[in-house]
Design a protein around this motif. Structure first.
Motif, PDB file in Angstrom:
ATOM      1  N   LYS A 308       0.837  -1.199   0.000  1.00  0.00           N
ATOM      2  CA  LYS A 308       0.000   0.000   0.000  1.00  0.00           C
ATOM      3  C   LYS A 308       0.873   1.250   0.000  1.00  0.00           C
ATOM      4  CE  LYS A 308      -3.573   2.280   2.823  1.00  0.00           C
ATOM      5  NZ  LYS A 308      -2.777   3.439   3.284  1.00  0.00           N
ATOM      6  N   GLU A 309       1.933   1.245   0.791  1.00  0.00           N
ATOM      7  CA  GLU A 309       2.808   2.402   0.882  1.00  0.00           C
ATOM      8  C   GLU A 309       3.510   2.681  -0.442  1.00  0.00           C
ATOM      9  OE1 GLU A 309       2.733  -0.087   3.056  1.00  0.00           O
ATOM     10  OE2 GLU A 309       1.728   0.973   4.703  1.00  0.00           O
ATOM     11  N   GLN A 310       3.862   1.613  -1.155  1.00  0.00           N
ATOM     12  CA  GLN A 310       4.564   1.793  -2.423  1.00  0.00           C
ATOM     13  C   GLN A 310       3.650   2.324  -3.520  1.00  0.00           C
ATOM     14  OE1 GLN A 310       5.984  -2.277  -2.515  1.00  0.00           O
ATOM     15  NE2 GLN A 310       8.095  -1.592  -2.332  1.00  0.00           N
ATOM     16  N   GLU A 312       1.299   4.557  -3.047  1.00  0.00           N
ATOM     17  CA  GLU A 312       0.736   5.854  -2.690  1.00  0.00           C
ATOM     18  C   GLU A 312       1.808   6.944  -2.667  1.00  0.00           C
ATOM     19  OE1 GLU A 312      -3.007   4.319   0.057  1.00  0.00           O
ATOM     20  OE2 GLU A 312      -1.191   5.104   1.031  1.00  0.00           O
ATOM     21  N   TYR A 314       2.342  10.973  -1.392  1.00  0.00           N
ATOM     22  CA  TYR A 314       1.792  12.022  -0.554  1.00  0.00           C
ATOM     23  C   TYR A 314       2.367  13.379  -0.974  1.00  0.00           C
ATOM     24  CZ  TYR A 314      -0.151   8.302   2.262  1.00  0.00           C
ATOM     25  OH  TYR A 314      -0.881   7.209   2.674  1.00  0.00           O
TER      26      TYR A 314
END
Length: 495
Positions: A308-310, A312, A314
């Motif tokens: 998920k972090e990869q 997204e 910000y």
């Protein structure tokens, strides 16, 4: 063993943590072709597309089981690659998804990769092309001129018209070869407007394309003080990451001037770096690093390997060079965008929309919500172009492809704008009254300022007498076209 790879998708900087004995960073599907067949380019194209293409699962010719890894499969694969001797036709006809409007190729990767940095062979004239009503004839109108170019030294300006090249009338059949062919020098046959009639004149302008012309995308920045408002205005013509620091300096000047409103002019901006779009959006909205700017969607092969972090991105607080961003922290922004505004320009509008009141003035945008990667014949580098691996690229194959590999959505999950983003205030450019960029009387800027100031007295007439119904533009014939590319690190864990 596991392979850890950092992919900088576009300029292709790549670092990995694995042994020298490791082969490709991706699992290649299918057999190799007959080594005696002259199909290096087609083989590279198929394998790169099979691995990375966003619509790989939708194209039967790219199916993983299309060519089994057997002697019969190798023969069938070779015959398939040989079925079209022209790599360009092979790419377009055999590998593309029917709804793909933007993936493209180049027969010279060096030319393509230079264009990602805003460097190309150009005479510096940027123009739109319009078809005459009820005719196959075409005319051009000058949008702007790149500083320090050949055109900048000639008697030609924004708003000038031309109807011919080298004495030949422009038509839908010949404009491409006359304006974008192999000849470096051509003579424009100029025209004038009388009333609403375009008439050829006797004036001629000779232009010569310069090799390696660099275009600074920051064309103009101004601050206007009108009543109680201090209005920043930026004409930004491409998302070129080499100029991110200079872009940050522009916003520093806006911040130091305590501007209350911003007009961001993207009317001629066809796109570019996704990360630069994120930085620009952060300069407008703020360094809110805990708020989502975009979420990526790749094909299933890549998507399943990403956390998920990869997936997204910000909002940012620093440039890639670690300079602190100068931000305006605006709750409202006015963006001038037209049918020539695409990809990263649309990403800014869509990415800001969940947080900022975006007032879009102009026309419906191009409708490109996918991003791409520059790919070359370097299988050990996963086909991703990396300037540090130039000696690993197949020396017999200079072709590159720029396939769409993913789609961006904003924090609200919205990405469905393939038909373009519709303006809040519709206003086309007027061929008979194009105005001067940065002049307060230029129609699109004047409309934005009217909206900002809310003046109810002395309102001007914005009737468009000769709408610029552009069928194409000079930028669509540059190597970069309307491309949006990823250029931030992506960590992929491959077993």
């Amino acid at each position: 063993m596991k392979k850890y790879v950092v992919l900088f998708l576009s300029l292709g900087l790549l670092s990995l943590s694995c042994s020298k004995d490791d082969d490709s960073l991706i699992k290649l599907t299918g057999p190799n072709p007959d080594p005696d067949a002259n199909v290096d380019v087609q083989d590279f194209m198929w394998k790169a597309m099979n691995s990375w293409y966003f619509w790989q699962a939708e194209v039967p010719n790219l199916a993983d089981d299309k060519f089994p890894n057997t002697s019969d499969g190798s023969k069938a694969y070779t015959e398939f690659l040989e079925s079209e001797s022209d790599p360009a036709a092979f790419f377009d006809d055999a590998l593309l998804y029917s709804e793909d409007r933007f993936s493209f190729y180049s027969d010279d990767y060096e030319t393509l990769t230079k264009s990602l940095s805003g460097i190309s062979k150009s005479n510096g004239l940027e123009f739109g092309l319009v078809r005459f009503s009820d005719s196959d004839d075409v005319f051009g109108y000058v949008r702007y001129i790149i500083p320090n170019s050949d055109a900048a030294s000639k008697d030609i300006n924004r708003g000038d018209l031309f109807t011919g090249v080298n004495g030949r009338t422009l038509t839908i059949d010949n404009y491409s070869s006359l304006l974008f062919g192999d000849e470096d020098t051509y003579i424009l046959n100029m025209a004038t407007i009388e009333g609403e009639i375009i008439t050829p004149s006797n004036r001629e302008v000779s232009l010569t394309k310069m090799p390696d012309l660099a275009e600074n995308p920051i064309f103009l920045d101004e601050t206007f003080e009108i009543g109680a408002q201090k209005i920043g205005y930026l004409v930004y013509n491409a998302f070129t990451n080499e100029y991110d620091e200079e872009l940050n300096e522009v916003f520093g000047r806006f911040a130091d001037a305590n501007i209350t409103d911003l007009v961001l002019d993207l009317r001629y901006n066809p796109g570019g770096s996704v990360n630069t779009a994120r930085l620009l959006s952060s300069m407008v909205y703020g360094a809110n690093t805990n708020e989502l700017f975009l979420r990526q969607r790749w094909n299933d092969k890549i998507q399943e390997q990403l956390s998920k972090e990869q997936l997204e991105d910000y909002f940012a607080d620093k440039t890639s060079g670690k300079t602190t961003l100068r931000t305006l922290n605006l709750s409202k922004v006015y963006i001038l965008a037209t049918g020539s505004s695409a990809s990263a320009s649309e990403l800014v509008i869509n990415g800001l929309a969940p947080y900022v009141d975006v007032v879009h003035i102009g026309e419906t945008t191009r409708g490109k919500n996918e991003f791409s990667i520059t790919m070359v014949d370097d299988p050990e580098g996963s086909y991703i172009y990396n300037p540090e691996r130039e000696n690993k690229i197949n020396s017999d194959n200079r072709w590159a492809i720029q396939p769409l590999v993913g789609r961006n959505e904003n924090a609200d999950g919205f990405s469905d704008y393939t038909s373009g983003l519709v303006p809040d205030i519709e206003l086309q450019e007027d061929i008979s009254n194009l105005g001067v960029l940065g002049d307060l009387q230029e129609p699109l800027l004047a409309k934005a300022i009217q909206e900002i100031t809310g003046s109810t007295t002395g309102k001007r007439d914005f009737t468009v007498h000769m709408p610029a119904n552009v069928m194409t533009s000079s930028k669509m014939f540059a190597p970069l076209k309307d491309n949006m590319f990823i250029d931030k690190p992506l960590n992929i864990n491959l077993n």
